[in-house]
Design a protein around this motif. Structure first.
Motif, mmCIF file in Angstrom:
data_model
loop_
_atom_site.group_PDB
_atom_site.id
_atom_site.type_symbol
_atom_site.label_atom_id
_atom_site.label_comp_id
_atom_site.label_asym_id
_atom_site.label_seq_id
_atom_site.Cartn_x
_atom_site.Cartn_y
_atom_site.Cartn_z
ATOM 1 N N PHE A 76 12.127 -50.330 -17.440
ATOM 2 C CA PHE A 76 12.060 -49.797 -16.084
ATOM 3 C C PHE A 76 13.163 -48.766 -15.877
ATOM 4 N N TRP A 78 15.619 -47.907 -13.843
ATOM 5 C CA TRP A 78 16.419 -48.343 -12.715
ATOM 6 C C TRP A 78 17.241 -47.215 -12.113
ATOM 7 N N TRP A 82 13.545 -42.503 -7.391
ATOM 8 C CA TRP A 82 12.317 -42.999 -6.743
ATOM 9 C C TRP A 82 12.153 -44.516 -6.905
ATOM 10 N N ASN A 83 12.995 -45.131 -7.696
ATOM 11 C CA ASN A 83 12.937 -46.585 -7.860
ATOM 12 C C ASN A 83 14.096 -47.306 -7.174
ATOM 13 N N ASN A 85 14.642 -48.318 -4.279
ATOM 14 C CA ASN A 85 14.305 -49.377 -3.329
ATOM 15 C C ASN A 85 13.291 -50.358 -3.901
ATOM 16 N N ALA A 86 13.110 -50.309 -5.216
ATOM 17 C CA ALA A 86 12.185 -51.241 -5.865
ATOM 18 C C ALA A 86 12.745 -52.662 -5.785
ATOM 19 N N THR A 91 12.319 -57.450 -15.142
ATOM 20 C CA THR A 91 11.080 -56.753 -15.496
ATOM 21 C C THR A 91 10.425 -57.323 -16.747
#
Length: 376
Positions: A76, A78, A82-83, A85-86, A91
């Motif tokens: 992922f 991290w 764009w991630n 607020n994931a 994972t």
């Protein structure tokens, strides 16, 4: 709760970071350490507890799932904006290293007794009571001997499938919400890894490493307080790092890969938690300037705070955000207070009963500038 005040939040996140710092490279550094030599072996049957407390319900723990390299997800990103607020979740499937047990009990029923004021708090405090010390790079670790009755008793409880403190054990009470004895949690996780590192039998060692991971997984189930989650992932790291070391010795590349992915996710979760918490702290700017109420928070910081809260899917962050937004709604300039109240209304409508109940409680029992500034 973690954010009783801006100052307490900084102290707690610092303590969490310290916990995670200590977790790093433990397995590699304690192998062969005489102080880590266990006095007994792991047991697989529930043990009676003192004072008539029933043992943990019987449980079984499955072997780790088979690792199929073709099924492992791509790492992922991290660090990609764009991630940011994931959801901060692992994972890779932790069942590949340490599945949860199937016990029907709630492990929180046992852990509740070791908090301050709990029925068994005096049995573990002060912390040198029943524990030994181990120096790791100048730091003092506290751990239980391998055959310590309390460590053996705990084994059955970490074989349960569930650990829920809220609201099964304690209510959520805003800044006064109780948390479990997290130092005790860390001592248990360390003790199992140390016992495993000193064991002659590899399967016994792996069983202990997996216990540390299961303990962390159980502590993550609540998703209510940040500090409990930070300690939980530290416990997972203890076990995952030990499993990585074992796999390297065995030439088991597949297990090494999974364990390294878990360790990388843990570091990302820690750093992203700190980043989000830094943004959440901006809501407490009014406490710094009580003589200037209503306070105007810096526009860009306030906008980032609102954007973060609206994007966060996880309860533990929302519970922290609610208190800060409530303070803004009471003590900031009208336009910022209105924006904060709008977001609080949106959170109520999302349907999480714990978040909604906290918002309602704060409205009925609003904090004052004086009370927020003096909370310890």
């Amino acid at each position: 709760m973690m954010l009783k005040t801006k100052y307490r939040a900084v102290a707690v996140i610092g303590a969490a970071a310290f916990v995670l710092l200590l977790a790093g490279s433990l397995a590699a550094r304690v192998g062969g350490t005489p102080n880590a030599e266990p006095a007994g072996i792991a047991r697989s049957v529930p043990l009676p507890a003192p004072g008539g407390m029933p043992p943990a319900p019987a449980a079984q723990v499955a072997k780790p799932a088979e690792i199929v390299l073709a099924d492992l997800p791509t790492p992922f990103c991290w660090g990609c904006s764009w991630n940011w607020n994931a959801p901060l979740e692992f994972t890779v499937d932790l069942d590949l290293l340490a599945p949860l047990g199937d016990g029907p009990g709630n492990a929180a029923e046992w852990f509740r007794h070791f908090v301050r004021g709990g029925a068994r708090f005096d049995s573990i405090m002060p912390r040198d009571k029943g524990r030994r010390e181990l120096k790791v790079e100048g730091k003092t670790w506290m751990y239980f001997d391998g055959d310590h009755p309390l460590l053996l008793e705990a084994e059955g409880w970490v074989d349960q499938a569930t650990c829920r403190f809220y609201p099964e054990i304690w209510p959520v009470e805003g800044p006064d919400t109780k948390i479990t004895n997290l130092l005790f949690v860390m001592d248990l996780a360390r003790s199992w890894v140390l016992r495993g590192k000193a064991a002659d039998d590899r399967e016994q060692a792996l069983a202990d490493y997996r216990r540390a991971i299961r303990l962390g997984r159980l502590m993550r189930q609540d998703n209510v307080t940040l500090i409990q989650d930070m300690v939980a992932i530290a416990a997972i790291r203890f076990g995952a790092e030990a499993i990585y070391e074992d796999a390297r010795e065995q030439g088991d590349a597949a297990t090494m890969l999974v364990a390294s992915r878990v360790l990388a996710d843990m570091d990302a979760i820690r750093h992203q938690t700190a980043r989000r918490n830094t943004l959440l702290l901006r809501a407490f700017g009014v406490i710094d300037r009580p003589d200037q109420v209503p306070v105007r928070l810096e526009r860009e910081s306030f906008n980032q705070l609102i954007k973060l809260v609206r994007a966060m899917p996880e309860r533990r962050f929302l519970m922290e955000a609610v208190l800060g937004l409530h303070i803004v709604s009471r003590f900031a300039v009208p336009e910022q207070a209105e924006a904060a109240e709008t977001v609080l209304a949106e959170l109520e409508e999302q349907g999480d009963p714990m978040v909604a109940d906290l918002i309602d409680d704060l409205r009925r029992n609003p904090p004052t500038i004086e009370s927020m500034a003096t909370l310890e």
